[in-house]
Enzyme design. Structure first.
Site, short mmCIF file in Angstrom:
data_model
loop_
_atom_site.label_atom_id
_atom_site.label_comp_id
_atom_site.label_asym_id
_atom_site.label_seq_id
_atom_site.Cartn_x
_atom_site.Cartn_y
_atom_site.Cartn_z
N HIS A 70 0.83 -1.21 0.00
CA HIS A 70 0.00 0.00 0.00
C HIS A 70 0.86 1.27 0.00
CE1 HIS A 70 -4.13 0.91 -0.25
NE2 HIS A 70 -4.43 1.08 1.01
N PHE A 83 -3.54 8.79 7.36
CA PHE A 83 -3.70 7.47 6.77
C PHE A 83 -4.19 7.62 5.33
CE2 PHE A 83 -3.66 6.21 11.24
CZ PHE A 83 -2.66 5.26 11.16
N ASN A 109 -6.45 6.61 3.42
CA ASN A 109 -7.85 6.88 3.09
C ASN A 109 -8.23 8.33 3.35
OD1 ASN A 109 -7.83 4.16 2.60
ND2 ASN A 109 -9.25 3.63 4.23
N ASP A 129 -0.57 2.64 -5.37
CA ASP A 129 -0.60 1.21 -5.68
C ASP A 129 -1.91 0.90 -6.39
OD1 ASP A 129 -2.46 -0.24 -3.23
OD2 ASP A 129 -1.70 1.77 -2.86
N ASN A 164 -9.20 3.81 -2.00
CA ASN A 164 -9.79 4.82 -1.13
C ASN A 164 -8.94 6.09 -1.01
OD1 ASN A 164 -12.14 3.38 -0.58
ND2 ASN A 164 -11.15 2.23 1.05
#
Length: 194
Positions: A24, A69, A71, A96, A117
């Site tokens: 990620h 983070f 998202n 990614d 996201n």
């Protein structure tokens, strides 16, 4: 340096040492490679993103890694655009992508987030999808493994062997985009067969 042409290249990832080297964080790894090429160091900004400045063929290119983070990447991206006075058409988001096999790299302007996201957060915060994305294929999880578990795992041993050359290809693509435009950067990338 031509101050009238500034670029912002944002790598998407999760902050913290426990996420380093995970699938990620391919976006973080790609902008790290660009910073290494130019001897640039990331410094944390109050707006919660790390930034490093490089010059590519006389153009200011700001590399950024949101420290929220993945998202929640949208607000730091918008803040960085405003801080550096970069228009959305010169924003590049490196992420990614589960929809491509490992090692496949694609450059595209516009389009939907495709289930990512972080990309969705960026598009929502910008109010547009009209920005450029460099997508780094990580493949799909093996049978029986959830997507969440898969993206948070480190690259496999064989993938880590190939990773340096692929990150160089990402850096080459960003440099081509900045200096020669989207079409020529796409042609260079696709002619490499990646």
């Amino acid at each position: 340096m031509r101050s009238d042409e500034r670029w912002l290249v944002v790598g998407l990832g999760n902050p913290g040492p426990w996420f380093t080297g995970t699938r990620h964080n391919a976006g973080f790894l790609a902008v790290d490679r660009l910073a290494e090429r130019y001897g640039a160091k990331f410094r944390l900004r109050k707006a919660r993103y790390g930034a490093a400045e490089i010059e590519v063929d006389g153009r200011l290119v700001v590399l950024a890694k949101p420290q929220w983070f993945i998202n929640l990447s949208g607000n730091p991206v918008v803040t960085a655009l405003r801080t550096y006075g970069v228009p959305t058409e010169r924003l590049v988001v490196v992420q990614d992508d589960l929809d491509f096999p490992f090692g496949v790299i694609r450059l595209k302007r516009g389009g939907g987030p495709g289930g990512h996201n972080g990309a969705r957060s960026v598009g929502n915060a910008l109010g547009t999808r009209d920005y450029t994305r460099l997508r780094f294929g990580i493949g799909r999880p093996p049978k029986g493994q959830t997507i969440g578990t898969f993206v948070m795992k480190e690259f496999s041993q064989s993938e880590r062997t190939e990773l340096p050359a692929l990150l160089d290809r990402c850096a080459d693509t960003v440099e081509a985009l900045v200096t020669r435009g989207l079409g020529q950067a796409q042609t260079q990338l696709h002619s490499a067969g990646v």
